[in-house]
Design a protein around this motif. Structure first.
Motif, PDB file in Angstrom:
ATOM      1  N   ARG A 220     -68.525 -32.090  -9.952  1.00  0.00           N
ATOM      2  CA  ARG A 220     -68.290 -33.000  -8.840  1.00  0.00           C
ATOM      3  C   ARG A 220     -67.582 -32.314  -7.677  1.00  0.00           C
ATOM      4  O   ARG A 220     -67.765 -32.692  -6.527  1.00  0.00           O
ATOM      5  N   ARG A 221     -66.770 -31.319  -7.992  1.00  0.00           N
ATOM      6  CA  ARG A 221     -65.953 -30.675  -6.971  1.00  0.00           C
ATOM      7  C   ARG A 221     -66.167 -29.158  -6.956  1.00  0.00           C
ATOM      8  O   ARG A 221     -66.552 -28.559  -7.956  1.00  0.00           O
ATOM      9  N   ILE A 222     -65.843 -28.570  -5.814  1.00  0.00           N
ATOM     10  CA  ILE A 222     -65.823 -27.124  -5.645  1.00  0.00           C
ATOM     11  C   ILE A 222     -64.464 -26.745  -5.064  1.00  0.00           C
ATOM     12  O   ILE A 222     -64.035 -27.317  -4.058  1.00  0.00           O
ATOM     13  N   ALA A 223     -63.796 -25.798  -5.709  1.00  0.00           N
ATOM     14  CA  ALA A 223     -62.541 -25.258  -5.182  1.00  0.00           C
ATOM     15  C   ALA A 223     -62.848 -23.960  -4.442  1.00  0.00           C
ATOM     16  O   ALA A 223     -63.682 -23.158  -4.893  1.00  0.00           O
ATOM     17  N   PHE A 224     -62.175 -23.733  -3.313  1.00  0.00           N
ATOM     18  CA  PHE A 224     -62.481 -22.543  -2.516  1.00  0.00           C
ATOM     19  C   PHE A 224     -61.260 -22.084  -1.728  1.00  0.00           C
ATOM     20  O   PHE A 224     -60.361 -22.859  -1.412  1.00  0.00           O
ATOM     21  N   PHE A 225     -61.253 -20.793  -1.429  1.00  0.00           N
ATOM     22  CA  PHE A 225     -60.234 -20.210  -0.562  1.00  0.00           C
ATOM     23  C   PHE A 225     -60.660 -20.375   0.901  1.00  0.00           C
ATOM     24  O   PHE A 225     -61.842 -20.216   1.236  1.00  0.00           O
ATOM     25  N   LYS A 226     -59.696 -20.653   1.750  1.00  0.00           N
ATOM     26  CA  LYS A 226     -59.901 -20.637   3.197  1.00  0.00           C
ATOM     27  C   LYS A 226     -58.884 -19.687   3.805  1.00  0.00           C
ATOM     28  O   LYS A 226     -57.683 -19.768   3.508  1.00  0.00           O
ATOM     29  N   LEU A 227     -59.356 -18.768   4.645  1.00  0.00           N
ATOM     30  CA  LEU A 227     -58.495 -17.848   5.363  1.00  0.00           C
ATOM     31  C   LEU A 227     -58.690 -18.021   6.862  1.00  0.00           C
ATOM     32  O   LEU A 227     -59.798 -18.351   7.315  1.00  0.00           O
ATOM     33  N   ASP A 228     -57.632 -17.796   7.608  1.00  0.00           N
ATOM     34  CA  ASP A 228     -57.691 -17.753   9.068  1.00  0.00           C
ATOM     35  C   ASP A 228     -57.173 -16.390   9.511  1.00  0.00           C
ATOM     36  O   ASP A 228     -55.980 -16.099   9.403  1.00  0.00           O
ATOM     37  N   GLU A 229     -58.083 -15.530   9.974  1.00  0.00           N
ATOM     38  CA  GLU A 229     -57.700 -14.168  10.353  1.00  0.00           C
ATOM     39  C   GLU A 229     -57.535 -14.006  11.865  1.00  0.00           C
ATOM     40  O   GLU A 229     -57.449 -12.888  12.371  1.00  0.00           O
ATOM     41  N   SER A 230     -57.466 -15.116  12.588  1.00  0.00           N
ATOM     42  CA  SER A 230     -57.468 -15.043  14.051  1.00  0.00           C
ATOM     43  C   SER A 230     -56.250 -14.323  14.613  1.00  0.00           C
ATOM     44  O   SER A 230     -56.305 -13.781  15.724  1.00  0.00           O
TER      45      SER A 230
END
Length: 774
Positions: A220-230
């Motif tokens: 039902r779900r997906i876990a994921f990494f989010k990065l902000d390299e700005s």
């Protein structure tokens, strides 16, 4: 201390007996045969992926026709091989040709295979390409998505097999395999800013992570990494072989600079379709205090995954580290609310290494094993899934170097470690009690042959593949029962062994030499076969010396070892390697000596070991050299230029060196050095550039670097060269255009090692330079 040095050198002389007189080089043992042919290259076992049960693997096999590959099933015990997919039939209609299988994953029901093909490199590995679903019953090949939309990364079947999700252009996407409908799960990914489901350069290089998302166990779900390299800074690489230089830029945070922000989110697929109609947000982010948080407290999220059911729900586990990487929190995240709760905390005065096997959930769904160096040695500890510690699984003054898993039915854990000697690796088994206990049970040694055992335990933990080698023995692969009983040889290197025996190469022997503080350091030595203790010989020391890494090991050393044997045999050099304080295999205290002062105690150890060698009558103390690559290149410069190095080392070869830790990346450098602001003296005193004016006129230094090195940037050598020139110091320098950190490809290695050999024979022996390679 002086008396200790004399006694150790005496031991060194006695422990390496002179061999028979060796004649001139035969045509089989040359720089060409070592670095530019397969003559002395070991054969390898093709390997594969374990099936769920039994000694069965699947693997990819090249087909007779060009560009096609088959998917094979192989019973290792019976030697029966069957073809699962005929690669010549994998004709992809969207590109009008057969596509090769480069990687694959079976669907949960076993009736479909997710095929990965036409891949391209992303830094270290070919992690972008295209995916197809192959139906084994219908024998049909269907693209997961349109190629025109871009490369796909890390595609996986959902737990039911009805969907496939993947990363493309820094966003997560999911495809319904029944309808073919594709849905974007994130839309904010963009070059130079947001990354979803994968990582930036420094996370990949230093934490060893590439795939940044996982299906939840219920699909039902997906876990994921989010990065902000700005807010991270870009670094340029320039290709000067074109008429107008081509410039590539990528984000590379150097020590003390801004890292990418990071957090972990969970996509609720049931909410995705309704989000556009004003329903609740489909993505819930966890409260980890790492996103735009600032400061040093919570900087990195280094791993994550899904837990077994705990109180009826699956949670997301994650590692959170501070910037100095000496406090690791294991957190559980609740996907419905984003709330996190601490499960355990691992702390060190220095730093913590994060590895894939640090956390292992057991098959019973009620326990996990966690690796920690809290005792001063890396060992395994048993916990309940709620974080209640039950006790150690292993213990003692030795290191667990890899945790393989627990056979819960047999109540047995399997680890690789250093219990018998830090020079070798062996498989050990230990009884596991699922009740609370204070002491670790004794570990039973499973492997018996002296040397280095690399273990691959089967899914059902009934079998393992053992890749074994020793200093004088090329690798071989064998299938064993978990008890250790050998069943069959999977791949031998008999032909290579016979060829090496016929060459009568000088053997590698092991001993110890003193470090700067008197610590006995592991050392290896290769002497000419006709060694005569009444003569004097030049000595070349080979160094890496970096945190946790060993060069003095009883394992096959491949072309590097063969080249050292070549120098001993063809040019009468004695080649010595010393594992200074800071290297691995001997416990946390030994490894932590260099903390916040990289290069200083390690180079002092190399200098002291060389001086101990110089005390021996058979060493030409005016001709002692040192060479190394990467951290070893750095150590070469530090050893030649600091303390008594200028009067100790006559000659050096430094390949791809760090010359100032402010030029290297955040995660690696700050793990050992903290930031430049917090440890100004450590950075200053550990920079070879600061000692450029100490190079003596009679020292012979060669520096080598590839100008496309994305890891240790070419600017390290440029700045070192600038300092040496400013101090009016003479040296040699070689740059390899378009070559990366490994300086390989084509006949590049032959050119490189011919040049290094010429440099060494010119300055460390009376031989004429070896200009020929045949």
């Amino acid at each position: 201390m002086r008396r200790i040095a004399f006694s150790l050198v005496a031991l060194l002389v006695l422990s390496v007996p002179a061999g028979p007189v060796q004649g001139q080089d035969g045509p089989e043992f040359t720089l060409e045969s070592i670095h530019a042919s397969a003559t002395l290259r070991a054969s390898t076992f093709q390997g594969g992926k374990w099936a769920d049960q039994g000694p069965v693997i699947t693997y990819i096999e090249a087909a007779d026709s060009a560009d096609a590959t088959h998917l094979m099933r192989y019973n290792l015990r019976t030697d029966k091989q069957t073809r699962v997919i005929d690669g010549t039939t994998l004709h992809a209609g969207d590109v009008g040709r057969v596509v090769p299988i480069e990687d694959y994953t079976f669907g949960p029901a076993g009736d479909k295979v997710l095929i990965y093909t036409d891949s391209k490199e992303v830094w270290r590995a070919n992690t972008k390409g295209y995916y197809y679903v192959y139906d084994l019953d219908a024998q049909t090949l269907t693209p997961v998505s349109d190629r025109d939309r871009g490369y796909q990364m890390f595609a996986k079947f959902s737990p039911s097999g009805a969907k496939v999700a993947f990363v493309r252009n820094r966003n997560l996407h999911v495809v319904n395999l029944t309808t073919g409908t594709e849905t974007a799960l994130t839309t904010d990914g963009d070059e130079g800013t947001i990354i979803n489901g994968t990582f930036d350069w420094v996370y990949e290089e230093e934490f060893g992570v590439r795939d940044g998302w996982q299906w939840g166990p219920d699909g039902r779900r997906i876990a994921f990494f989010k990065l902000d390299e700005s807010e991270t800074r870009s670094f340029p690489l320039m290709n000067n072989t074109a008429r107008y230089p081509d410039i590539t830029t990528f984000r590379y945070p150097k020590a003390g600079e801004q890292n990418s922000e990071i957090k972990i989110g969970v996509v609720d697929l049931a909410a995705v379709d309704t989000t556009a109609r004003g329903q609740p947000q489909a993505i819930q982010y966890f409260d980890t205090n790492t996103w735009n948080a600032g400061g040093q407290a919570h900087e990195y999220l280094a791993r994550m995954g899904w837990t077994p059911e705990i109180d009826g729900t699956h949670r997301v586990w994650m590692y959170r580290l501070n910037r100095n990487q000496n406090v690791l929190d294991l957190l559980y995240g609740h996907p419905e609310t984003g709330r996190t709760e601490p499960v355990l905390q691992d702390t060190q005065d220095t730093y913590i290494d994060v590895t894939d096997d640090k956390l292992t959930y057991l098959d019973d769904g009620e326990h996990f094993v966690f690796l920690s160096e809290r005792s001063g040695y890396n060992h395994a500890y048993l916990y309940r899934t709620d974080g209640t510690e039950l006790g150690p699984i292993t213990g003692g003054e030795w290191e667990v170097t890899q945790f393989h898993g627990v056979d819960t039915e047999a109540s047995t854990a399997y680890v690789t470690g250093t219990r018998d000697t830090s020079l070798e690796r062996h498989l050990y088994a230990t009884d596991v009690s699922l009740d609370a206990h204070e002491e670790a049970p004794p570990a039973r040694k499973v492997t018996s042959r002296p040397g280095w055992h690399a273990i691959n335990l089967s899914t059902d933990r009934d079998y393992y593949i053992d890749r074994h080698s020793a200093a004088g023995t090329p690798p071989s692969w064998a299938l064993h029962e978990a008890s250790g009983d050998r069943l069959t040889t999977l791949q031998a290197n008999d032909t290579l062994e016979k060829r090496l025996d016929s060459l009568n190469l000088p053997p590698k022997q092991f001993t110890r030499l003193p470090g700067a503080d008197g610590t006995a350091l592991n050392a290896s030595i290769i002497k000419p076969n006709d060694f005569d203790p009444a003569r004097t010989y030049p000595v070349l020391m080979y160094v890496y010396g970096g945190p946790g890494v060993q060069t003095v090991t009883n394992q096959w050393g491949s072309s590097r070892q063969l080249w050292h044997q070549y120098l001993a045999r063809a040019h009468d050099m004695v080649v010595v390697s010393v594992d200074n304080r800071g290297t691995g295999g001997r416990g946390k205290a030994f490894q932590d000596v260099s903390y916040q002062r990289l290069g200083q105690p390690e180079s002092a150890d190399q200098i002291r070991a060389a001086q101990a060698l110089a005390d021996s009558a058979w060493v030409d103390d005016a001709n002692i050299g040192i060479w190394g690559w990467s951290y070893g290149g750095y150590m070469t410069l530090m050893s030649m230029l600091t303390e008594d190095g200028p009067s100790t080392f006559d000659t050096g070869v430094s390949v791809a060196p760090v010359t100032d830790w402010r030029l290297y990346d955040t995660i690696y450098t700050e793990r050992y050095m903290s930031t430049p602001d917090q440890n100004a003296d450590g950075y200053k005193n550990g920079a070879p550039q600061a000692y450029a004016d100490r190079l003596r006129e009679d020292q012979n230094l060669l520096i080598v670097h590839g100008d496309d090195d994305d890891n240790v940037h070419f600017q390290n050598s440029v700045q070192m060269v600038n300092r040496l020139q400013s101090a009016n110091k003479q040296f040699r320098f070689m740059m390899y255009p378009t070559h990366e950190h490994g300086i390989a490809g084509g006949r590049t290695r032959l050119h490189l090692f011919t040049m290094i050999t010429n440099h060494l024979t010119e300055h460390l022996s009376s031989d004429e330079p070896a200009q020929h390679t045949e």
